[in-house]
Design an enzyme around this catalytic site. Structure first.
Site, short mmCIF file in Angstrom:
data_model
loop_
_atom_site.label_atom_id
_atom_site.label_comp_id
_atom_site.label_asym_id
_atom_site.label_seq_id
_atom_site.Cartn_x
_atom_site.Cartn_y
_atom_site.Cartn_z
N SER A 95 0.87 -1.18 0.00
CA SER A 95 0.00 0.00 0.00
C SER A 95 0.90 1.23 0.00
O SER A 95 2.09 1.13 0.35
CB SER A 95 -0.87 0.00 1.27
OG SER A 95 -1.46 1.26 1.50
N TYR B 246 -1.66 0.05 10.98
CA TYR B 246 -1.65 -0.38 9.59
C TYR B 246 -0.36 0.03 8.88
O TYR B 246 0.26 -0.77 8.18
CB TYR B 246 -2.86 0.19 8.86
CG TYR B 246 -2.97 -0.23 7.42
CD1 TYR B 246 -3.11 -1.58 7.09
CD2 TYR B 246 -2.95 0.70 6.39
CE1 TYR B 246 -3.22 -1.98 5.76
CE2 TYR B 246 -3.06 0.31 5.07
CZ TYR B 246 -3.20 -1.03 4.75
OH TYR B 246 -3.31 -1.42 3.44
#
Length: 248
Positions: A132, A145
Site C-alpha cells: 500500500s 496499519y
C-alpha cells in the site's frame, strides 16, 4: 495462448485478489486461489477454471496444508491483508495491531517462505506482494496499519537481494485508494463510514490493480519491475486528495 504456469493468489475471494485471479486466468495462467471464504472462492474457481483451496495466512497449519496441496508455483501474489481500526497510538487496540501484523507481515512471510523452493524450481519465479502507499507514508491514527505495511514492504524488498542471481523476480504493488471491502473491514462493517472514504472522487478499482499485476508478471524473464505505485488521479498522498462537492 501458451500456458504460463501456475499462479497462486492469496486473499482471492474478493476485491483485488478475485480480480487478479480473473485477469491472470485470462492471461493463460493456471490459477490456484486461497482464502477463508470457500463459498465465494469455489464460485470464482468454477468461473475461471481455477482451483480453490482453503487458506488462512494467520495459521501456520493452514498455510502448510495449502502448500502441500499445490503441485507447482511460478507466480505468487501475496494479496491477503487488511486494516482494522483507526485509533491514535494513545488508544491503540492491541488485538487490531496483532491481527494486522499476523495477516500482512507474518502471512506474507509464511506463504513466501513455503513456496520459494517451487518458485525457484520453476526457472522463472515471480513474487508479487500487494502492500500500500501506507508502506511508504504514515498518517495520524494509522500507526497499526502503516507499521505493518512498512514491515511487509521491508520483508519483500529484502528478498530481492537475498535471491539475486537466482531465477526469481520480486515486484511490490503499492496502491492508494481502491474501492473494495478494505474500508468495510477497517470500520468493522460500517458501510456508511466506509463509503465516506471515497466520497467526492473516483477511486481505483480492483480491476485497475489486477491489470497492473498482470502487466508486471507478463514481462520478459530478464525484466524485474521492482515496484509500482498507483493512485487515483485525484489522490496525491495518503492524506491529500481532491474531492468534488458531494450533493445530497
Amino acid at each position: 495462448m501458451n500456458n504460463r504456469g501456475t499462479a497462486i493468489i492469496t486473499g482471492a475471494s474478493s476485491g483485488i485478489g478475485a480480480a487478479t485471479a480473473r485477469r491472470l486466468a485470462a492471461e493463460g495462467f493456471d490459477v490456484v486461489l486461497g482464502a477463508r471464504r470457500m463459498d465465494r472462492l469455489s464460485d470464482l474457481a468454477s468461473e475461471i477454471g481455477g482451483v480453490a483451496l482453503p487458506l488462512d495466512v494467520t495459521s501456520p497449519s493452514s498455510v502448510a496444508s495449502f502448500v502441500a496441496s499445490v503441485q507447482a508455483c511460478r507466480v505468487l501474489v501475496n494479496n491477503a491483508g487488511g486494516a482494522r481500526g483507526l485509533e491514535p497510538v494513545a488508544s491503540a487496540d492491541e488485538d487490531h495491531w496483532r491481527w494486522m501484523w499476523e495477516t500482512n507481515v507474518l502471512g506474507t512471510l509464511r506463504m513466501t517462505k513455503a513456496l520459494l523452493p517451487s518458485l525457484i524450481e520453476s526457472g522463472d519465479g515471480h513474487v508479487v506482494t500487494v502492500t500500500s502507499i501506507a508502506a511508504v507514508e504514515v498518517y495520524d491514527n494509522g500507526a497499526g496499519y502503516t507499521s505493518a505495511k512498512h514491515a511487509q514492504s521491508a520483508l519483500h524488498r529484502t528478498l530481492r537481494g537475498e535471491h539475486l542471481g537466482e531465477p526469481i523476480r520480486f515486484t511490490e504493488i503499492l496502491p492508494g485508494m481502491v474501492e473494495t471491502e478494505f474500508s468495510v473491514t477497517r470500520f468493522e462493517g460500517d458501510a456508511t463510514r466506509a463509503d465516506g472514504v471515497y466520497a467526492g472522487l473516483t477511486p481505483l478499482t480492483a480491476d485497475d490493480v489486477a491489470d497492473t499485476i498482470a502487466f508486471a508478471v507478463t514481462r520478459p524473464a530478464h525484466v524485474d519491475i521492482d515496484e509500482i505505485v498507483l493512485k487515483p488521479r485525484a489522490q496525491a498522498s495518503a492524506t491529500r486528495a481532491h474531492r468534488d462537492a458531494v450533493r445530497d
